[in-house]
Design a protein around this motif. Sequence first.
Motif, PDB file in Angstrom:
ATOM      1  N   GLY A 195      19.177  -2.989  -3.645  1.00 37.05           N
ATOM      2  CA  GLY A 195      20.253  -3.656  -2.549  1.00 37.05           C
ATOM      3  C   GLY A 195      19.328  -3.656  -1.599  1.00 37.05           C
ATOM      4  N   VAL A 196      18.116  -3.133  -0.942  1.00 36.14           N
ATOM      5  CA  VAL A 196      16.860  -3.295  -0.073  1.00 36.14           C
ATOM      6  C   VAL A 196      16.436  -4.744  -0.117  1.00 36.14           C
ATOM      7  CG1 VAL A 196      15.081  -2.304   1.863  1.00 36.14           C
ATOM      8  CG2 VAL A 196      16.748  -1.145   0.786  1.00 36.14           C
ATOM      9  N   GLU A 197      16.773  -5.243   1.432  1.00 36.36           N
ATOM     10  CA  GLU A 197      16.170  -6.410   1.890  1.00 36.36           C
ATOM     11  C   GLU A 197      14.962  -6.616   1.270  1.00 36.36           C
ATOM     12  OE1 GLU A 197      17.401  -9.657   2.175  1.00 36.36           O
ATOM     13  OE2 GLU A 197      19.818  -9.505   0.871  1.00 36.36           O
ATOM     14  N   GLU A 198      14.347  -7.027   0.647  1.00 41.40           N
ATOM     15  CA  GLU A 198      12.872  -7.294   1.026  1.00 41.40           C
ATOM     16  C   GLU A 198      12.370  -8.343   1.303  1.00 41.40           C
ATOM     17  OE1 GLU A 198      10.532  -5.752  -2.743  1.00 41.40           O
ATOM     18  OE2 GLU A 198      11.938  -4.369  -3.288  1.00 41.40           O
ATOM     19  N   ARG A 199      11.053  -8.255   2.396  1.00 38.96           N
ATOM     20  CA  ARG A 199      10.796 -10.079   3.014  1.00 38.96           C
ATOM     21  C   ARG A 199       9.400  -9.874   1.974  1.00 38.96           C
ATOM     22  NH1 ARG A 199       5.599  -8.865   5.140  1.00 38.96           N
ATOM     23  NH2 ARG A 199       5.220  -6.145   6.147  1.00 38.96           N
ATOM     24  N   PRO A 200       9.518 -11.476   2.220  1.00 40.00           N
ATOM     25  CA  PRO A 200       8.246 -11.849   1.115  1.00 40.00           C
ATOM     26  C   PRO A 200       6.286 -11.269   1.745  1.00 40.00           C
ATOM     27  CG  PRO A 200       9.419 -13.640   2.118  1.00 40.00           C
ATOM     28  CD  PRO A 200       9.569 -12.717   2.798  1.00 40.00           C
ATOM     29  N   VAL A 201       5.427 -10.548   0.762  1.00 34.86           N
ATOM     30  CA  VAL A 201       3.994 -10.083   1.804  1.00 34.86           C
ATOM     31  C   VAL A 201       3.569 -10.720   0.428  1.00 34.86           C
ATOM     32  CG1 VAL A 201       4.982  -7.590   1.649  1.00 34.86           C
ATOM     33  CG2 VAL A 201       4.061  -8.247  -0.776  1.00 34.86           C
ATOM     34  N   GLY A 202       2.113 -10.952   2.079  1.00 38.76           N
ATOM     35  CA  GLY A 202       0.917 -11.993   1.162  1.00 38.76           C
ATOM     36  C   GLY A 202      -0.195 -10.615   1.184  1.00 38.76           C
ATOM     37  N   ILE A 203      -1.240 -11.544   0.322  1.00 36.33           N
ATOM     38  CA  ILE A 203      -2.294 -10.874  -0.871  1.00 36.33           C
ATOM     39  C   ILE A 203      -2.654  -9.651  -0.071  1.00 36.33           C
ATOM     40  CG2 ILE A 203      -3.748 -12.755  -1.094  1.00 36.33           C
ATOM     41  CD1 ILE A 203      -2.362 -10.638  -4.288  1.00 36.33           C
ATOM     42  N   ASP A 204      -2.728  -9.917   1.028  1.00 33.40           N
ATOM     43  CA  ASP A 204      -4.314  -8.961   1.694  1.00 33.40           C
ATOM     44  C   ASP A 204      -2.887  -7.714   1.938  1.00 33.40           C
ATOM     45  OD1 ASP A 204      -5.689  -9.997   1.986  1.00 33.40           O
ATOM     46  OD2 ASP A 204      -5.618 -11.147   3.911  1.00 33.40           O
ATOM     47  N   GLU A 205      -1.554  -7.675   2.564  1.00 31.39           N
ATOM     48  CA  GLU A 205      -1.383  -6.804   3.128  1.00 31.39           C
ATOM     49  C   GLU A 205      -1.090  -6.158   1.496  1.00 31.39           C
ATOM     50  OE1 GLU A 205       4.013  -5.077   4.157  1.00 31.39           O
ATOM     51  OE2 GLU A 205       2.811  -7.487   5.183  1.00 31.39           O
ATOM     52  N   LEU A 206      -0.458  -6.982   0.682  1.00 32.61           N
ATOM     53  CA  LEU A 206      -0.146  -5.809  -0.861  1.00 32.61           C
ATOM     54  C   LEU A 206      -1.466  -5.330  -1.383  1.00 32.61           C
ATOM     55  CD1 LEU A 206       1.740  -5.700  -3.036  1.00 32.61           C
ATOM     56  CD2 LEU A 206       0.926  -7.544  -4.337  1.00 32.61           C
ATOM     57  N   LEU A 207      -2.747  -5.863  -1.236  1.00 35.64           N
ATOM     58  CA  LEU A 207      -4.001  -4.677  -1.076  1.00 35.64           C
ATOM     59  C   LEU A 207      -3.922  -3.563  -0.629  1.00 35.64           C
ATOM     60  CD1 LEU A 207      -6.220  -7.850  -2.098  1.00 35.64           C
ATOM     61  CD2 LEU A 207      -6.055  -6.353  -3.278  1.00 35.64           C
ATOM     62  N   GLN A 208      -3.484  -3.889   0.582  1.00 35.12           N
ATOM     63  CA  GLN A 208      -3.642  -2.494   1.551  1.00 35.12           C
ATOM     64  C   GLN A 208      -2.626  -1.704   1.513  1.00 35.12           C
ATOM     65  OE1 GLN A 208      -2.418  -4.074   6.114  1.00 35.12           O
ATOM     66  NE2 GLN A 208      -4.295  -1.905   6.986  1.00 35.12           N
ATOM     67  N   ARG A 209      -1.402  -2.017   0.447  1.00 32.29           N
ATOM     68  CA  ARG A 209      -0.605  -1.148   0.385  1.00 32.29           C
ATOM     69  C   ARG A 209      -0.658  -0.980  -1.189  1.00 32.29           C
ATOM     70  NH1 ARG A 209       5.553  -3.893   1.146  1.00 32.29           N
ATOM     71  NH2 ARG A 209       5.342  -4.073   3.145  1.00 32.29           N
ATOM     72  N   VAL A 210      -1.399  -1.424  -1.646  1.00 34.31           N
ATOM     73  CA  VAL A 210      -1.595  -0.762  -3.126  1.00 34.31           C
ATOM     74  C   VAL A 210      -3.240   0.357  -2.973  1.00 34.31           C
ATOM     75  CG1 VAL A 210      -2.686  -1.491  -5.336  1.00 34.31           C
ATOM     76  CG2 VAL A 210      -0.767  -2.688  -4.675  1.00 34.31           C
ATOM     77  N   ARG A 211      -3.960   0.353  -1.920  1.00 35.86           N
ATOM     78  CA  ARG A 211      -4.817   1.278  -2.183  1.00 35.86           C
ATOM     79  C   ARG A 211      -5.397   1.930  -1.074  1.00 35.86           C
ATOM     80  NH1 ARG A 211      -9.185  -4.219  -0.475  1.00 35.86           N
ATOM     81  NH2 ARG A 211      -9.605  -4.296  -3.072  1.00 35.86           N
ATOM     82  N   ALA A 212      -3.713   2.214  -0.605  1.00 33.12           N
ATOM     83  CA  ALA A 212      -3.137   3.147   0.271  1.00 33.12           C
ATOM     84  C   ALA A 212      -2.636   4.321  -0.677  1.00 33.12           C
ATOM     85  CB  ALA A 212      -2.399   2.945   1.036  1.00 33.12           C
ATOM     86  N   GLY A 213      -2.777   3.800  -1.974  1.00 27.84           N
ATOM     87  CA  GLY A 213      -2.062   5.072  -3.106  1.00 27.84           C
ATOM     88  C   GLY A 213      -2.872   5.908  -3.822  1.00 27.84           C
ATOM     89  N   TYR A 214      -4.164   5.142  -3.482  1.00 27.47           N
ATOM     90  CA  TYR A 214      -5.611   5.877  -4.281  1.00 27.47           C
ATOM     91  C   TYR A 214      -6.166   6.219  -3.452  1.00 27.47           C
ATOM     92  CZ  TYR A 214      -6.592   1.508  -6.109  1.00 27.47           C
ATOM     93  OH  TYR A 214      -7.184   0.398  -6.250  1.00 27.47           O
ATOM     94  N   THR A 215      -7.305   6.423  -3.946  1.00 30.05           N
ATOM     95  CA  THR A 215      -8.931   6.325  -3.764  1.00 30.05           C
ATOM     96  C   THR A 215      -9.829   5.692  -4.391  1.00 30.05           C
ATOM     97  OG1 THR A 215      -8.481   8.681  -2.462  1.00 30.05           O
ATOM     98  CG2 THR A 215     -11.109   8.109  -2.775  1.00 30.05           C
TER      99      THR A 215
END
Length: 153
Positions: free
Chosen positions: A17-37
């Motif tokens: 139920g937490v509100e999420e704001r839309p993210v662009g692809i650049d931010e999404l890639l940054q988030r994803v890549r932070a999860g692994y090397t």
Amino acid sequence: MSEQAVHKGEAKAGVGGVEERPVGIDELLQRVRAGYTRVEPREAYEAAQHGEALLVDIRYAALRERDGLIPGALVVERNELEWRLDPQGSHRVREATSHDLRVVVICNEGYASSLAAESLQRLGLRRATDLVGGFQAWRAEGLPVASGAGAAE
């Protein structure tokens, strides 16, 4: 939230139920890549040569035919990746032996592969990663490339 509000671009409720704001692809890639090397081409090459990683080429056929193939890489187009690499899946490839398998996903330039690696991690392939710069960086590094003409999937 009404369907009309969603069409106007307002935030919608996400998990819990937490509100999420839309993210662009650049931010999404940054988030994803932070999860692994991520790995560089030479590191991926060495790992594959020593049997320590499975290289998985997710580029579409036209790119493989145009630019060539990485010798020894498993070719699995992106839309089949999760089905082919899930060790518990009924459509898995023989190489998908364990959730501990180190998979290096390779796309053309290292963008789609980041999203694919994150998807594999969500399936439990905790060592899944991707190649920085993709196939183009591999080739620029002077690593082996075979002709892509007539490549089988």
